[in-house]
Enzyme design. Structure first.
Site, short mmCIF file in Angstrom:
data_model
loop_
_atom_site.label_atom_id
_atom_site.label_comp_id
_atom_site.label_asym_id
_atom_site.label_seq_id
_atom_site.Cartn_x
_atom_site.Cartn_y
_atom_site.Cartn_z
N GLY A 19 36.82 0.86 -45.36
CA GLY A 19 37.91 1.69 -45.87
C GLY A 19 39.25 1.07 -45.49
O GLY A 19 39.35 0.31 -44.52
N GLY A 21 43.66 1.91 -45.42
CA GLY A 21 44.81 2.80 -45.57
C GLY A 21 46.10 2.04 -45.40
O GLY A 21 46.11 0.80 -45.31
N GLY A 22 47.20 2.77 -45.35
CA GLY A 22 48.50 2.12 -45.25
C GLY A 22 48.75 1.48 -43.90
O GLY A 22 49.50 0.50 -43.81
N MET A 23 48.15 2.01 -42.83
CA MET A 23 48.43 1.52 -41.49
C MET A 23 47.22 0.95 -40.77
O MET A 23 47.36 0.47 -39.65
CB MET A 23 49.02 2.66 -40.64
CG MET A 23 50.38 3.11 -41.11
SD MET A 23 51.60 1.80 -40.87
CE MET A 23 52.91 2.40 -41.95
N ALA A 24 46.03 1.00 -41.37
CA ALA A 24 44.83 0.51 -40.69
C ALA A 24 43.75 0.20 -41.71
O ALA A 24 43.77 0.71 -42.84
CB ALA A 24 44.32 1.52 -39.68
N VAL A 26 39.37 -0.28 -41.81
CA VAL A 26 38.12 -0.08 -41.07
C VAL A 26 37.09 -1.08 -41.55
O VAL A 26 36.86 -1.22 -42.76
CB VAL A 26 37.60 1.36 -41.26
CG1 VAL A 26 36.31 1.56 -40.46
CG2 VAL A 26 38.65 2.37 -40.81
N LYS A 41 38.37 0.01 -36.35
CA LYS A 41 39.62 0.32 -37.03
C LYS A 41 40.67 -0.67 -36.52
O LYS A 41 41.01 -0.67 -35.32
CB LYS A 41 40.06 1.75 -36.77
CG LYS A 41 41.37 2.14 -37.47
CD LYS A 41 41.80 3.56 -37.10
CE LYS A 41 40.92 4.58 -37.76
NZ LYS A 41 41.12 4.66 -39.22
N ASP A 134 45.77 15.57 -38.20
CA ASP A 134 45.55 14.94 -39.51
C ASP A 134 44.14 15.24 -40.00
O ASP A 134 43.43 14.35 -40.48
CB ASP A 134 45.79 13.44 -39.43
CG ASP A 134 45.88 12.79 -40.82
OD1 ASP A 134 46.18 13.52 -41.80
OD2 ASP A 134 45.64 11.58 -40.93
#
Length: 514
Positions: A19, A21-24, A26, A41, A134
């Site tokens: 996966g 995302g914008g900041m990490a 996985v 991560k 979150d």
């Protein structure tokens, strides 16, 4: 961030992306030393360039690694390699709850099962002062047995505190807009009820296949979360029981004080609501009443019901009667009636019946109550009754006086240490409203007094006991608690002293953690 698949990150072999995302990102990885696959991560290199973020990351990772719960994803390791910092956790093969929610609802029984597990994990973390911040379907992992694992505790807080966060960075504003509580939009301190709101959004989505609020921009979502009420669930799915409405309404309340105090309480009410029948008892027609009469005085809901009356049978609404839905009463007493005797004309010209002879025994059959002869009560002089009343009054007054003496003895110090007035506790340091830095150890100093001796002192937050000091029975006890704030915001603490079983009024203090 570039794809690191096929490279080494510390002692771990990165294999493929799970996966992003914008900041990490996985990765699926392999740990040769333990011969097992793990999930890693990897944070954005922009974050790894900030010394303050690295220090906070290591501090948060240690806190999260201490969360040992069956429904929280275990954290195995964390570290830094070159420009990257990473977090190692257990690998869950199946995927996230978000992958299963594609505009379609889940069966209510499964919604209850998933919600129970999430609520158990949240309550466990909240008792330790940790708020997720979150909570969303993509942070809920599922294994092949439908067991839930919460992940990414504290990640939103870490990213929000970095210099690269903001509304321009995807998913970098202290949460995900679709699931953010009103207090998060207002940049107010968060607590356990913030996670309850996000869980309410998820339950709404699982039951109905859609989220309560949607907009094209984060600002559009903000206005809806702050000011708009969600569409009632039964307007979208009338098959849901009516009892679901107040449960969702309370979980999604705009004001925190109106929400459930804990996720577990929300999950229990959800379970009860989804176990109710689809129609309330007063909405259901009586079974077996297949020959009802429709009258102008009946309720419109009954008049509109599907009454199955054959078309070929004429119906006269004014002459039909409805059979009683209740059991028939027992048969009345039977009285045999003799046939009327023929009339003869008396000499006076008046027609009178010729009465039959009176039967020797009564002809009435049925139940007759037993006969009890009246009981003769002994005569009591009036003076004796008055004496009894006076004696009763005197005895009552003596009991009241004895009670007053006992209560007074309990309220006053008896000198044996087993009873006495309430203990008194005061917090002497730090000052109320003190500002401290995240990670600092704060000494909560206090003085407790009691004529009966201090037996125990507790430090509490959210009604949960964080620490306890056993007293030595002294009348004056001075000491302190060490408190480590593991998240920013307002921390309200209470110190309570005990003398035997009597507790003092809580002495409270508010600490602002930055």
């Amino acid at each position: 961030m570039q794809d690191l698949s096929g490279t080494m990150l510390g002692p771990y072999e990165l294999r493929d992306i799970l996966g992003k995302g914008g900041m990490a990102t996985v990765y699926r990885a392999f740990q040769p030393g333990m011969e097992r696959e793990v999930a890693i991560k990897v944070m954005s290199p922009d974050l790894a360039e900030q010394p303050e973020f690295i220090a906070r990351f290591e501090r948060e990772a240690r806190i999260i690694a201490q969360l040992q719960h069956p429904h929280i994803l275990p954290v195995y390791d964390f570290g830094r390699s070159g420009p990257y910092i990473y977090l190692v956790s257990r690998l869950i093969e199946r995927g996230t709850l978000g992958h299963e929610l594609h505009g379609k609802p889940l069966p209510p029984a499964r919604v209850v099962k998933i919600t129970r597990q999430i609520a158990d994990a949240l309550d466990y973390a909240h008792r330790r002062g940790i708020v997720h911040r979150d909570l969303k379907p993509t942070n809920v992992l599922l294994d092949n047995d439908d067991h839930v694992f919460l992940t990414d505790f504290g990640i939103a807080k870490l990213i929000a505190g970095s210099t690269v966060s903001g509304l321009t960075a995807p998913n970098a504003v202290m949460g995900t807009p679709t699931y953010m509580a009103p207090e998060q939009w207002r940049s107010e301190p968060v607590d356990a009820r913030t996670d309850v709101y996000a869980l309410g959004v998820m339950v709404y989505q699982m039951l109905l296949g859609q989220v309560p609020f949607s907009a094209e921009t984060p600002h559009g979502l903000m206005y809806q979360h702050l000011d708009k009420e969600p569409t009632p669930a039964r307007q979208i799915n009338p098959a849901l029981p009516p009892a679901i409405e107040p449960v969702l309404r309370r979980a999604l309340a705009k004001q925190r004080a109106a929400r459930y105090a804990s996720a577990g309480e929300f999950a229990r009410d959800l379970d009860r609501a989804l176990g109710f029948p689809e129609r309330l008892p007063e909405q259901t027609l009586l079974e077996g009443a297949d020959d009802l009469t429709i009258d102008a005085g009946l309720d419109e809901d009954y008049a509109a019901a599907d009454l199955l009356i054959p078309d070929e049978v004429p119906v006269e609404f004014t002459n039909r009667t409805a059979p009683s839905p209740f059991p028939s009463p027992p048969p009345a007493l039977t009285v045999p009636v003799n046939p009327p005797a023929p009339y003869k004309v008396a000499p006076s010209g008046v027609a009178t019946p010729e009465l039959p002879p009176r039967p020797s025994t009564p002809a009435v059959t049925g139940y007759a109550p037993p006969y009890y002869p009246p009981v003769e009560r002994p005569h009591r002089p009036a003076s004796a009754g008055r004496m009894l009343v006076v004696a009763a009054i005197v005895v009552g007054v003596l009991f009241v006086l004895a009670g007053v003496v006992v209560i007074s003895a309990l309220l006053l110090n008896t000198g044996d240490g087993t009873a006495g007035p309430r203990p008194v506790v005061t917090i002497t340091a730090p000052a109320d409203g003190a500002i401290v830095q995240l990670g600092m150890l704060v000494a909560i100093q206090f003085t407790a007094t009691s004529e009966g001796g201090i037996s125990r002192i507790e430090l509490q937050r959210f009604g949960q006991v964080l620490n306890t000091i056993e007293g030595s029975g002294e009348k004056t006890f001075q000491g302190w608690f060490t408190y480590a704030a593991n998240n920013t915001g307002t921390h309200e603490l209470a110190v309570i002293a005990y003398s035997s079983a009597r507790a003092s009024e809580p002495a409270t203090i508010t600490i602002l953690v930055r």
